[in-house]
Scaffold this motif. Structure first.
Motif, PDB file in Angstrom:
ATOM      1  N   LEU A 148       0.546  -8.887 -22.083  1.00 32.84           N
ATOM      2  CA  LEU A 148      -0.663  -8.454 -21.393  1.00 32.84           C
ATOM      3  C   LEU A 148      -1.775  -8.096 -22.371  1.00 32.84           C
ATOM      4  N   ASN A 149      -1.430  -7.722 -23.582  1.00 34.55           N
ATOM      5  CA  ASN A 149      -2.431  -7.404 -24.592  1.00 34.55           C
ATOM      6  C   ASN A 149      -2.685  -8.575 -25.542  1.00 34.55           C
ATOM      7  N   GLY A 150      -2.296  -9.760 -25.141  1.00 36.54           N
ATOM      8  CA  GLY A 150      -2.480 -10.939 -25.977  1.00 36.54           C
ATOM      9  C   GLY A 150      -1.192 -11.315 -26.677  1.00 36.54           C
ATOM     10  N   ASP A 151      -0.968 -12.605 -26.809  1.00 39.41           N
ATOM     11  CA  ASP A 151       0.254 -13.100 -27.450  1.00 39.41           C
ATOM     12  C   ASP A 151       0.025 -13.174 -28.961  1.00 39.41           C
ATOM     13  N   GLN A 177      -6.571 -19.104 -26.991  1.00 42.15           N
ATOM     14  CA  GLN A 177      -6.895 -18.381 -25.758  1.00 42.15           C
ATOM     15  C   GLN A 177      -5.790 -17.385 -25.384  1.00 42.15           C
ATOM     16  N   LEU A 178      -4.561 -17.626 -25.873  1.00 43.10           N
ATOM     17  CA  LEU A 178      -3.466 -16.712 -25.564  1.00 43.10           C
ATOM     18  C   LEU A 178      -3.599 -15.381 -26.305  1.00 43.10           C
ATOM     19  N   ALA A 179      -4.447 -15.322 -27.310  1.00 44.05           N
ATOM     20  CA  ALA A 179      -4.623 -14.077 -28.058  1.00 44.05           C
ATOM     21  C   ALA A 179      -5.448 -13.054 -27.282  1.00 44.05           C
ATOM     22  N   GLN A 180      -6.156 -13.494 -26.250  1.00 43.35           N
ATOM     23  CA  GLN A 180      -6.988 -12.588 -25.465  1.00 43.35           C
ATOM     24  C   GLN A 180      -6.110 -11.740 -24.534  1.00 43.35           C
ATOM     25  N   ALA A 216      -4.986  -9.779 -21.145  1.00 44.18           N
ATOM     26  CA  ALA A 216      -5.176 -10.077 -19.727  1.00 44.18           C
ATOM     27  C   ALA A 216      -6.381  -9.295 -19.202  1.00 44.18           C
ATOM     28  N   VAL A 217      -7.082  -9.891 -18.261  1.00 40.35           N
ATOM     29  CA  VAL A 217      -8.295  -9.263 -17.718  1.00 40.35           C
ATOM     30  C   VAL A 217      -7.970  -7.915 -17.087  1.00 40.35           C
ATOM     31  N   VAL A 218      -6.808  -7.796 -16.461  1.00 39.90           N
ATOM     32  CA  VAL A 218      -6.458  -6.536 -15.811  1.00 39.90           C
ATOM     33  C   VAL A 218      -6.330  -5.410 -16.837  1.00 39.90           C
ATOM     34  N   MET A 219      -5.906  -5.731 -18.063  1.00 37.82           N
ATOM     35  CA  MET A 219      -5.821  -4.702 -19.093  1.00 37.82           C
ATOM     36  C   MET A 219      -7.214  -4.234 -19.503  1.00 37.82           C
ATOM     37  N   ASN A 220      -8.155  -5.161 -19.599  1.00 32.52           N
ATOM     38  CA  ASN A 220      -9.532  -4.764 -19.903  1.00 32.52           C
ATOM     39  C   ASN A 220     -10.101  -3.866 -18.813  1.00 32.52           C
ATOM     40  N   GLN A 221      -9.762  -4.165 -17.579  1.00 34.83           N
ATOM     41  CA  GLN A 221     -10.250  -3.332 -16.479  1.00 34.83           C
ATOM     42  C   GLN A 221      -9.616  -1.948 -16.509  1.00 34.83           C
ATOM     43  N   LEU A 222      -8.329  -1.861 -16.827  1.00 37.06           N
ATOM     44  CA  LEU A 222      -7.668  -0.560 -16.911  1.00 37.06           C
ATOM     45  C   LEU A 222      -8.287   0.297 -18.016  1.00 37.06           C
ATOM     46  N   ARG A 223      -8.661  -0.327 -19.129  1.00 35.26           N
ATOM     47  CA  ARG A 223      -9.240   0.433 -20.241  1.00 35.26           C
ATOM     48  C   ARG A 223     -10.632   0.966 -19.907  1.00 35.26           C
ATOM     49  N   GLN A 224     -11.272   0.439 -18.887  1.00 33.45           N
ATOM     50  CA  GLN A 224     -12.571   0.963 -18.484  1.00 33.45           C
ATOM     51  C   GLN A 224     -12.449   2.321 -17.806  1.00 33.45           C
ATOM     52  N   LEU A 265      -0.467  -9.808 -12.095  1.00 30.84           N
ATOM     53  CA  LEU A 265      -1.183  -9.502 -13.320  1.00 30.84           C
ATOM     54  C   LEU A 265      -1.671 -10.741 -14.056  1.00 30.84           C
ATOM     55  N   GLU A 266      -1.156 -11.914 -13.727  1.00 31.83           N
ATOM     56  CA  GLU A 266      -1.460 -13.136 -14.450  1.00 31.83           C
ATOM     57  C   GLU A 266      -2.861 -13.628 -14.106  1.00 31.83           C
ATOM     58  N   ASP A 267      -3.660 -13.897 -15.155  1.00 31.29           N
ATOM     59  CA  ASP A 267      -5.066 -14.262 -14.952  1.00 31.29           C
ATOM     60  C   ASP A 267      -5.240 -15.470 -14.043  1.00 31.29           C
ATOM     61  N   ARG A 268      -4.464 -16.505 -14.227  1.00 31.48           N
ATOM     62  CA  ARG A 268      -4.727 -17.762 -13.533  1.00 31.48           C
ATOM     63  C   ARG A 268      -4.553 -17.660 -12.022  1.00 31.48           C
ATOM     64  N   PHE A 269      -3.938 -16.584 -11.548  1.00 29.86           N
ATOM     65  CA  PHE A 269      -3.727 -16.439 -10.111  1.00 29.86           C
ATOM     66  C   PHE A 269      -4.827 -15.621  -9.423  1.00 29.86           C
ATOM     67  N   TRP A 270      -5.798 -15.104 -10.199  1.00 31.09           N
ATOM     68  CA  TRP A 270      -6.817 -14.305  -9.505  1.00 31.09           C
ATOM     69  C   TRP A 270      -8.191 -14.317 -10.173  1.00 31.09           C
ATOM     70  N   VAL A 271      -8.323 -14.888 -11.382  1.00 28.85           N
ATOM     71  CA  VAL A 271      -9.604 -14.817 -12.054  1.00 28.85           C
ATOM     72  C   VAL A 271      -9.805 -16.065 -12.910  1.00 28.85           C
ATOM     73  N   ARG A 272     -11.047 -16.483 -13.028  1.00 25.41           N
ATOM     74  CA  ARG A 272     -11.413 -17.579 -13.918  1.00 25.41           C
ATOM     75  C   ARG A 272     -12.164 -16.990 -15.110  1.00 25.41           C
ATOM     76  N   VAL A 273     -11.665 -17.263 -16.305  1.00 23.88           N
ATOM     77  CA  VAL A 273     -12.278 -16.749 -17.528  1.00 23.88           C
ATOM     78  C   VAL A 273     -12.940 -17.910 -18.248  1.00 23.88           C
ATOM     79  N   GLN A 274     -14.244 -17.789 -18.499  1.00 23.97           N
ATOM     80  CA  GLN A 274     -15.010 -18.839 -19.163  1.00 23.97           C
ATOM     81  C   GLN A 274     -15.737 -18.266 -20.367  1.00 23.97           C
TER      82      GLN A 274
END
Length: 628
Positions: free
Chosen positions: A171-174, A184-187, A189-197, A445-454
């Motif tokens: 979740l914090n990047g591979d 791209q796997l080093a990024q 997960a978006v949900v972790m960025n949201q939790l840190r907010q 929690l997996e990005d591809r099932f709920w968010v598009r990252v560009q």
């Protein structure tokens, strides 16, 4: 006069006395709110900014403003002097309007002039921490008490909550991203960025023997093969009052899509904590997957199947009644996506409160997880799909007094481990009601099932198409509150429709629509009949030559005249019927309105008068009996 006198006497003698006769106890504060207000240590100031013009232009907001003021006044009365309420009317171009804008409240235009109105709340404490409700929306009235209590609670506890994360998922990047040549796997997960907010996020080791006391909420995602010592640490964390967000999975699509240490995805993609969840009164089977046809994703099938796209019933969106919007965490969500999710069941005889959060539709069924894990063929799954009409819980909230899953105390340390010096004492039961959320799917929690990252000029831009991230943040935020705050649920609404009037409208509208359809059918039949007559398909001379047909089209025959007259008469009769339906609708509603006015204006005073006369007669008889 008697009613007025009783009211004046009650106002002076019993100023805090209340009788809540509403069906849903709208004006009775929950016990959790009372606990928060009674536990206040430092003063808090609440400033309500409400533009009276808003209520004048839109009466619904005027009624809701009264509701908000009454509830805030009740908060102040129960706070023991710790809450202070100030009410402001922000006039255009005034200092009060500037102050509302400086607090970040939302100004809304109500007319063409662009003049803004306000309806928000600002709370401040002694150290100038601020919490705001930008604009009160009537459609969120069910959560009004929760929103107000949460604002007060956060001002009385201003420290940022700490959430721990224990997971083998990257979740914090591979860290192997560069080695795998997939940067791209080093990024994270978006949900972790949201939790840190919103939280201070701290990683927890998979072999931890103790969960640190500073962690208020612990997110455990996909716990595979945890040793007994770590399971004991989770159990005791809950027993000591920690809040747990546990995410299990019969088949992790995230894990199956990434290479393992040997270069191939792992063969075991399931996770379970049966010892803990069973002791807490829940079953979470790890050998079955819930398939659901409603909301299934359209995916590309294998080329040999000769199908371009097919419904993959293992991946689906949950909408509508599949989301329990009575829960605060799901109130504003429209959709949540799950993938290869499992079901949850409350164990027979368990006393724990089990509240479903996510539920499949009735178009669902169970299959062995091995089918999805070993042969995830969308076409075959769809061909074998047979819904059984049952709805299955995919995520649930648990609350209640729990017993430990380790009644014999802590297990022996694993080989090579020693217990820390500050190892806490064993607890056989939870300190008060435990609060746990369990989901049998980690792919939320997996990005591809709920968010598009560009990538946008070097910046990562996330565009959600489902509410998974908001769900996790909302659940963590709800759990991070006090036990009193967690106990608050949605309430009823004071702005309730007149159900009897609505029933009358619906019945009349149904009758009107039915009559309208009949009219349309009659008109279509009449037009078709006229066309047939003009073309000479029926009636005398219909078998003549084309010239005769042309002449028939140019001249209106007696038969056509009769048909036209009949159609006009039928149209007039039907329209009179439609007007009659509308007239009856108005009569029914006006009759009901008259009845309600009679009850309010005549019947209630008559009852009070009858009561007063009866009371006077009884007293007169008592005096006469005493004299005798």
């Amino acid at each position: 006069m008697l009613a007025v006198g009783v009211n004046m006497l009650a106002e002076r003698a019993l100023p805090r006395a209340r009788i809540d006769l509403t069906e849903q106890r709208l004006y009775t504060l929950a016990e959790g709110t009372r606990q928060v207000l009674s536990g206040l240590q430092d003063p808090i100031t609440l400033r309500l900014f409400y533009s009276r013009k808003l209520g004048a232009e839109i009466p619904v907001f005027g009624a809701y403003a009264d509701r908000v003021r009454e509830m805030l006044a009740e908060y102040v009365a129960l706070s023991g002097g710790k809450l202070r309420l100030e009410v402001y009317d922000p006039e255009p171009f005034s200092e009060i309007e500037d102050r509302a804008l400086a607090y970040g409240l939302q100004g809304v235009p109500v007319d063409q002039s662009g003049e803004r109105v306000f309806f928000g709340l600002v709370g401040t404490n002694l150290v100038d921490d601020e919490r705001t409700i930008g604009f009160f929306q009537p459609d969120r009235e069910r959560f009004l008490e929760y929103d107000l209590t949460r604002l007060v609670y956060e001002l009385s506890n201003p420290q940022r909550p700490t959430i721990g994360v224990m997971t083998p998922l990257p979740l914090n990047g591979d860290p192997r991203a560069m080695m795998l040549r997939q940067p791209q796997l080093a990024q994270p997960a978006v949900v972790m960025n949201q939790l840190r907010q919103f939280f201070t996020v701290k990683e927890v080791a998979l072999d931890a023997q103790v969960i640190e006391p500073e962690i208020q909420v612990l997110l455990v995602a996909h716990p595979q093969n945890l040793v007994e010592g770590t399971q004991y640490a989770l159990d005791q964390f809950v027993m000591r009052g920690g809040k747990l967000l546990l995410m299990l999975d019969p088949h992790s699509e995230a894990q199956a899509s990434r290479p393992g240490p040997g270069g191939q995805p792992p063969s075991n993609t399931a996770s379970s904590l049966d010892r803990l969840v069973n002791a807490w009164g829940v079953e979470a089977p790890s050998n079955q997957v819930v398939l659901d046809l409603r909301g299934a994703w359209r995916v590309r099938a294998n080329p040999q199947d000769r199908v371009q796209a097919v419904d993959y019933v293992a991946w689906y969106n949950l909408t509508g009644d599949s989301l329990n919007r009575a829960e605060v965490a799901l109130a504003g969500l429209e959709q949540v996506t799950v993938a290869s999710a499992g079901e949850l069941r409350r164990r027979e005889g368990a006393a724990v409160e089990f509240v479903p959060l996510l539920t499949s539709s009735a178009q669902s069924m169970l299959v062995d997880a091995a089918r999805v894990r070993q042969d995830p063929n969308p076409t075959r799954l769809l061909a074998d799909f047979q819904a059984d009409g049952q709805r299955r819980v995919l995520a649930a909230r648990l609350r209640g007094q729990l017993a430990t899953a380790f009644p014999d105390g802590p297990p022996a340390p694993a080989e090579g481990q020693t217990r820390p010096a500050d190892f806490p004492a064993h607890r056989a039961a939870s300190d008060g009601p435990a609060n746990i959320v369990i989901a049998n799917d980690t792919d939320i929690l997996e990005d591809r099932f709920w968010v598009r990252v560009q990538d946008f000029f070097g910046q990562q831009v996330a565009t959600p198409f489902s509410g998974n991230g908001s769900l996790i943040v909302n659940l963590a935020d709800t759990l991070a509150g006090s036990d009193a705050l967690i106990s608050l649920r949605s309430r009823g609404e004071s702005l309730r429709p007149f159900e009897m009037v609505e029933d009358i409208r619906r019945n009349a509208d149904a009758e009107y629509r039915q009559t309208e359809r009949q009219l349309t059918q009659k008109l279509e039949e009449t037009e078709r009949r006229l066309r047939e007559l003009r073309q000479g398909s029926t009636g005398p001379g219909s078998s003549g030559a084309g010239a005769e047909r042309g002449q028939a089209q140019a001249v209106i025959t007696p038969e056509q005249r009769v048909e036209i007259d009949q159609a006009r008469e039928e149209i007039l009769r039907t329209r009179r019927g439609l007007r009659g339906v509308q007239l009856e609708l108005r009569r029914d509603i006006e009759g009901l309105e008259t009845l309600l006015r009679v009850l309010n204006i005549v019947l209630v005073p008559a009852l009070i008068t009858a009561f007063a006369i009866g009371l006077a007669v009884v007293r007169s008889r008592r005096r006469a009996a005493a004299r005798a």
